[in-house]
Design a protein around this motif. Structure first.
Motif, PDB file in Angstrom:
ATOM      1  N   THR A   6       8.528  -4.578  -0.956  1.00 53.17           N
ATOM      2  CA  THR A   6       7.882  -3.757  -0.201  1.00 53.17           C
ATOM      3  C   THR A   6       7.149  -2.753  -1.329  1.00 53.17           C
ATOM      4  OG1 THR A   6      10.620  -4.350   0.682  1.00 53.17           O
ATOM      5  CG2 THR A   6       9.236  -2.642   1.585  1.00 53.17           C
ATOM      6  N   ASN A   7       7.773  -2.670  -2.512  1.00 55.69           N
ATOM      7  CA  ASN A   7       7.986  -1.149  -3.171  1.00 55.69           C
ATOM      8  C   ASN A   7       5.898  -1.641  -3.353  1.00 55.69           C
ATOM      9  OD1 ASN A   7      10.035   0.301  -3.423  1.00 55.69           O
ATOM     10  ND2 ASN A   7      10.638  -0.832  -5.303  1.00 55.69           N
ATOM     11  N   GLU A   8       5.403  -2.731  -4.130  1.00 54.47           N
ATOM     12  CA  GLU A   8       4.385  -2.436  -4.315  1.00 54.47           C
ATOM     13  C   GLU A   8       3.509  -2.672  -2.202  1.00 54.47           C
ATOM     14  OE1 GLU A   8       6.524  -4.905  -5.211  1.00 54.47           O
ATOM     15  OE2 GLU A   8       5.607  -3.884  -7.936  1.00 54.47           O
ATOM     16  N   PHE A   9       3.297  -2.891  -1.363  1.00 54.07           N
ATOM     17  CA  PHE A   9       2.859  -2.617  -0.231  1.00 54.07           C
ATOM     18  C   PHE A   9       3.363  -1.407  -0.163  1.00 54.07           C
ATOM     19  CE2 PHE A   9       3.624  -2.430   4.126  1.00 54.07           C
ATOM     20  CZ  PHE A   9       2.251  -3.143   4.293  1.00 54.07           C
ATOM     21  N   LEU A  10       4.330  -0.927  -0.187  1.00 52.10           N
ATOM     22  CA  LEU A  10       3.998   0.532  -0.087  1.00 52.10           C
ATOM     23  C   LEU A  10       3.240   1.525  -1.151  1.00 52.10           C
ATOM     24  CD1 LEU A  10       7.646   1.269   0.578  1.00 52.10           C
ATOM     25  CD2 LEU A  10       5.888   1.471   1.994  1.00 52.10           C
ATOM     26  N   PHE A  11       3.129   1.583  -2.353  1.00 53.18           N
ATOM     27  CA  PHE A  11       1.377   1.401  -3.162  1.00 53.18           C
ATOM     28  C   PHE A  11       1.024   1.673  -2.824  1.00 53.18           C
ATOM     29  CE2 PHE A  11      -0.697   1.684  -6.474  1.00 53.18           C
ATOM     30  CZ  PHE A  11      -0.584   2.399  -7.102  1.00 53.18           C
ATOM     31  N   ILE A  12       0.427   0.717  -1.608  1.00 55.51           N
ATOM     32  CA  ILE A  12      -0.862   0.078  -1.411  1.00 55.51           C
ATOM     33  C   ILE A  12      -1.150   0.888  -0.324  1.00 55.51           C
ATOM     34  CG2 ILE A  12      -2.351  -1.575  -0.318  1.00 55.51           C
ATOM     35  CD1 ILE A  12      -1.840  -3.868  -2.065  1.00 55.51           C
ATOM     36  N   LEU A  13      -0.214   0.901   0.052  1.00 57.18           N
ATOM     37  CA  LEU A  13      -0.200   1.785   2.047  1.00 57.18           C
ATOM     38  C   LEU A  13      -0.399   3.223   1.691  1.00 57.18           C
ATOM     39  CD1 LEU A  13       0.386   0.869   4.723  1.00 57.18           C
ATOM     40  CD2 LEU A  13       2.566   1.167   4.629  1.00 57.18           C
ATOM     41  N   ALA A  14       0.332   3.461   0.693  1.00 62.50           N
ATOM     42  CA  ALA A  14       0.158   5.175   0.534  1.00 62.50           C
ATOM     43  C   ALA A  14      -1.075   5.637   0.247  1.00 62.50           C
ATOM     44  CB  ALA A  14       0.856   5.618  -1.107  1.00 62.50           C
ATOM     45  N   ALA A  15      -1.852   4.737  -1.038  1.00 61.71           N
ATOM     46  CA  ALA A  15      -3.153   4.921  -0.988  1.00 61.71           C
ATOM     47  C   ALA A  15      -4.364   5.185  -0.136  1.00 61.71           C
ATOM     48  CB  ALA A  15      -3.543   3.832  -2.262  1.00 61.71           C
ATOM     49  N   MET A  16      -3.773   3.988   0.777  1.00 63.17           N
ATOM     50  CA  MET A  16      -4.885   3.471   2.218  1.00 63.17           C
ATOM     51  C   MET A  16      -5.493   5.348   2.802  1.00 63.17           C
ATOM     52  SD  MET A  16      -3.953   1.870   4.909  1.00 63.17           S
ATOM     53  CE  MET A  16      -4.722   1.521   6.643  1.00 63.17           C
ATOM     54  N   GLN A  17      -3.927   6.643   2.505  1.00 63.09           N
ATOM     55  CA  GLN A  17      -3.862   7.998   2.666  1.00 63.09           C
ATOM     56  C   GLN A  17      -5.716   8.402   2.170  1.00 63.09           C
ATOM     57  OE1 GLN A  17      -1.575  11.013   1.261  1.00 63.09           O
ATOM     58  NE2 GLN A  17      -0.728   9.638   0.409  1.00 63.09           N
ATOM     59  N   TRP A  18      -5.950   8.073   1.021  1.00 62.53           N
ATOM     60  CA  TRP A  18      -7.418   8.576   0.527  1.00 62.53           C
ATOM     61  C   TRP A  18      -8.509   7.916   0.604  1.00 62.53           C
ATOM     62  CZ3 TRP A  18      -5.426  12.374  -1.806  1.00 62.53           C
ATOM     63  CH2 TRP A  18      -3.961  12.319  -1.791  1.00 62.53           C
ATOM     64  N   THR A  19      -8.206   6.573   0.727  1.00 63.58           N
ATOM     65  CA  THR A  19      -8.967   5.883   1.079  1.00 63.58           C
ATOM     66  C   THR A  19      -9.876   6.849   2.966  1.00 63.58           C
ATOM     67  OG1 THR A  19      -9.415   3.737   1.199  1.00 63.58           O
ATOM     68  CG2 THR A  19     -10.425   3.869   3.578  1.00 63.58           C
ATOM     69  N   VAL A  20      -8.574   7.052   3.548  1.00 69.66           N
ATOM     70  CA  VAL A  20      -8.762   8.139   5.237  1.00 69.66           C
ATOM     71  C   VAL A  20      -8.924   9.212   4.500  1.00 69.66           C
ATOM     72  CG1 VAL A  20      -7.832   8.395   7.002  1.00 69.66           C
ATOM     73  CG2 VAL A  20      -6.992   6.503   6.310  1.00 69.66           C
ATOM     74  N   VAL A  21      -8.661  10.301   4.048  1.00 72.90           N
ATOM     75  CA  VAL A  21      -9.482  11.597   3.134  1.00 72.90           C
ATOM     76  C   VAL A  21     -10.987  11.445   2.491  1.00 72.90           C
ATOM     77  CG1 VAL A  21      -8.770  12.986   1.982  1.00 72.90           C
ATOM     78  CG2 VAL A  21      -7.293  12.668   3.155  1.00 72.90           C
ATOM     79  N   LEU A  22     -11.238  10.541   1.896  1.00 77.75           N
ATOM     80  CA  LEU A  22     -12.211  10.830   1.700  1.00 77.75           C
ATOM     81  C   LEU A  22     -13.545  10.349   2.210  1.00 77.75           C
ATOM     82  CD1 LEU A  22     -14.485  10.571  -0.831  1.00 77.75           C
ATOM     83  CD2 LEU A  22     -13.795   8.444  -1.608  1.00 77.75           C
ATOM     84  N   VAL A 189      -4.699  -6.121   1.320  1.00 78.10           N
ATOM     85  CA  VAL A 189      -5.905  -5.176   1.137  1.00 78.10           C
ATOM     86  C   VAL A 189      -6.903  -4.997   2.183  1.00 78.10           C
ATOM     87  CG1 VAL A 189      -8.067  -3.818   0.124  1.00 78.10           C
ATOM     88  CG2 VAL A 189      -5.230  -4.661  -0.630  1.00 78.10           C
ATOM     89  N   ALA A 190      -7.503  -6.798   2.979  1.00 79.48           N
ATOM     90  CA  ALA A 190      -8.440  -6.775   3.741  1.00 79.48           C
ATOM     91  C   ALA A 190      -7.639  -6.174   5.110  1.00 79.48           C
ATOM     92  CB  ALA A 190      -8.660  -8.436   3.846  1.00 79.48           C
ATOM     93  N   ALA A 191      -6.507  -6.585   5.570  1.00 79.48           N
ATOM     94  CA  ALA A 191      -6.109  -6.864   6.814  1.00 79.48           C
ATOM     95  C   ALA A 191      -6.181  -5.485   7.216  1.00 79.48           C
ATOM     96  CB  ALA A 191      -4.692  -7.366   6.766  1.00 79.48           C
ATOM     97  N   LEU A 192      -5.266  -4.379   5.978  1.00 74.70           N
ATOM     98  CA  LEU A 192      -5.481  -3.045   6.451  1.00 74.70           C
ATOM     99  C   LEU A 192      -6.817  -2.274   6.894  1.00 74.70           C
ATOM    100  CD1 LEU A 192      -2.570  -2.491   3.226  1.00 74.70           C
ATOM    101  CD2 LEU A 192      -2.529  -2.713   5.776  1.00 74.70           C
ATOM    102  N   TYR A 193      -7.921  -2.340   5.588  1.00 75.45           N
ATOM    103  CA  TYR A 193      -9.374  -2.238   5.571  1.00 75.45           C
ATOM    104  C   TYR A 193      -9.875  -2.121   7.517  1.00 75.45           C
ATOM    105  CZ  TYR A 193     -11.306  -0.583   2.186  1.00 75.45           C
ATOM    106  OH  TYR A 193     -11.165   0.336   0.435  1.00 75.45           O
ATOM    107  N   PHE A 194      -9.782  -3.525   8.467  1.00 74.62           N
ATOM    108  CA  PHE A 194      -9.637  -4.116   9.298  1.00 74.62           C
ATOM    109  C   PHE A 194      -8.674  -3.252  10.259  1.00 74.62           C
ATOM    110  CE2 PHE A 194      -8.597  -7.155  12.555  1.00 74.62           C
ATOM    111  CZ  PHE A 194     -10.207  -7.266  13.518  1.00 74.62           C
ATOM    112  N   ALA A 195      -7.532  -3.102   9.919  1.00 74.74           N
ATOM    113  CA  ALA A 195      -6.614  -1.862  10.927  1.00 74.74           C
ATOM    114  C   ALA A 195      -6.944  -0.782  11.368  1.00 74.74           C
ATOM    115  CB  ALA A 195      -5.216  -2.023  10.424  1.00 74.74           C
ATOM    116  N   LEU A 196      -8.079  -0.164  10.163  1.00 73.38           N
ATOM    117  CA  LEU A 196      -8.650   1.063  10.201  1.00 73.38           C
ATOM    118  C   LEU A 196      -9.846   0.541  10.583  1.00 73.38           C
ATOM    119  CD1 LEU A 196      -8.868   2.492   6.487  1.00 73.38           C
ATOM    120  CD2 LEU A 196      -7.119   3.494   8.410  1.00 73.38           C
TER     121      LEU A 196
END
Lengths: 221, 223
Positions: A6-22, A189-196
């Motif tokens: 879960t921790n690793e997953f949350l780390f990746i999820l948290a980094a996703m915000q920077w993708t969105v912000v950028l 990670v691919a799935a998260l991009y897909f979700a965006l």
């Protein structure tokens, strides 16, 4: 060795915000600059047109990664000490401006000539014709491809990971290095991009279909 | 500005950059040919294939078009080996590029296929051709002609996008530039030259496409 949990997953999820912000930052700044590029591209003055065309050709004809490197190392030469955020924002805004400018130029030119002529006949100045008559109509045509470009922009931010900017892709790399489980991490990670991106893609398609229906109805009348 | 440009030291290694550029050209060229082949097959399956295959191709196209090339590259290069599929960096780069371009080109070719008038397809069916024959002999050529400009710009995007394969140590132009800048410390000069080379390659490919269009679709077809 860490397990992927879960921790690793949350780390990746948290980094996703920077993708969105950028993405949003590049879209906002690139949009402002892109609007200028689009207007200059349809200018009546040849040198202005050439300048804007050159800008678009330069940024559409070279790899984004090279643009990132050049901004990152290049602006440093002029004594501007850039942190990763500034460099990445500048590079992505210029990149987005070239593409959005080109998209919007097409939309401005898609507005029938008669609209310009009618506005001119009402003795509007060039800028008034553009601002009051043409652009409001162009905006309607421009929305679907602009949303479509947003998908491209979100995907393009992955490249920023190569120069060490921590966003979704870089977080995936970091977690791969920590857990040695690329089989889980990268598809995730691919799935998260897909979700965006997928909702945006669907939205763009929906807008495009609606615009086409509106146009068809307009013609019938 | 106190910085002094030194292109000499970079030009000493120009042959290595040329080698890198050549690999970029070969990778992109091969990916274009194979990607188009994938697209021609998938566009057929998407429009005339059995329902489950249609859905499968649709899922493939959507999955690829909504994820970054870089991540696709990582999945091919880092994730697949644990499933027993092992490739060196250049092969992985090519595979990822073909998969990526295949999806985009499928969507483009499909649009072309759908732009062919129904009457022509019905004519083909009336003449007793099979579905595959109708696609191959009647639909494909005008479809490709109609979407050729869109295909060409997608090809150029792939060519430029190929610079990200440097991230998995495929030694193409960008990767060579990275190595050179870390040995010569002349980052700006190296990347300026690499950028100009990319621009030249892109212009050359555009010219090639224009020539190809003329040769395949225009010449001798005016009858």
């Amino acid at each position: 060795m860490r397990q992927f949990s879960t921790n690793e997953f949350l780390f990746i999820l948290a980094a996703m915000q920077w993708t969105v912000v950028l993405s949003l930052l590049a879209f906002a700044l690139g949009g402002a600059l892109g609007g200028l590029v689009a207007v200059l591209r349809v200018s009546r003055l040849l040198p202005v047109r050439l300048l804007a065309t050159g800008y678009v050709q330069l940024f559409q004809g070279t790899p984004l990664l090279m643009q990132l490197f050049l901004v990152y190392y290049g602006l440093g030469l002029f004594g501007l000490r850039l942190d990763a955020w500034t460099a990445v924002t500048v590079a992505y805004s210029c990149y987005a401006a070239a593409f959005l400018g080109e998209i919007w130029r097409g939309c401005i030119q898609a507005v029938p000539r008669e609209q310009w002529e009618a506005a001119k006949a009402m003795s509007f100045t060039y800028l008034q014709q553009l601002r009051l008559i043409v652009i409001p109509q162009a905006v309607r045509i421009a929305i679907p491809p602009t949303v479509g470009f947003l998908v491209q922009l979100v995907k393009a931010t992955a490249v920023a990971s190569i120069i060490g900017f921590v966003e979704l892709t870089r977080a995936g790399q970091l977690m791969t290095n920590a857990t040695f489980q690329p089989t889980i991490v990268y598809p995730l990670v691919a799935a998260l991009y897909f979700a965006l991106c997928w909702p945006l893609s669907l939205w763009a398609q929906h807008l495009e279909r609606r615009l086409r229906v509106d146009n068809a109805m307009g013609r019938k009348k | 500005m106190t910085y002094v440009f030194q292109f000499g030291i970079v030009l000493d290694h120009f042959d290595r950059m040329l080698a890198g550029a050549w690999l970029t050209i070969r990778l992109a060229g091969l990916a274009m040919v194979l990607g188009l082949a994938v697209a021609v097959v998938c566009a057929y399956l998407r429009t005339a294939g059995p329902k489950p295959l249609r859905a499968l191709v649709g899922a493939y196209v959507e999955a690829i078009r909504n994820t970054p090339l870089l991540i696709q590259l990582y999945v091919v290069f880092f994730s697949l080996p644990s499933l027993g599929v092992r490739m060196d960096a250049n092969e992985a780069a090519l595979v990822a590029m073909v998969i990526n371009l295949g999806a985009y080109a499928t969507e483009i070719v499909r649009a072309g296929v759908q732009s062919v008038p129904r009457g022509q397809i019905e004519c083909g069916v009336a003449l007793g051709l099979t579905r595959l024959q109708v696609y191959r002999l009647i639909v494909l050529f005008p479809a490709l002609k109609a979407v050729f400009p869109a295909l060409a710009s997608q090809f150029i995007l792939l060519l430029l996008g190929s610079s990200v394969v440097s991230a998995i140590s495929a030694n193409e132009l960008t990767a060579i530039s990275n190595t050179l800048q870390s040995t010569t410390f002349r980052a700006f000069e190296v990347y300026i030259i690499a950028t100009i080379m990319y621009l030249a390659i892109a212009v050359a490919f555009r010219g090639l496409f224009a020539a190809l269009y003329w040769y395949v679709f225009v010449r001798g077809r005016g009858r």
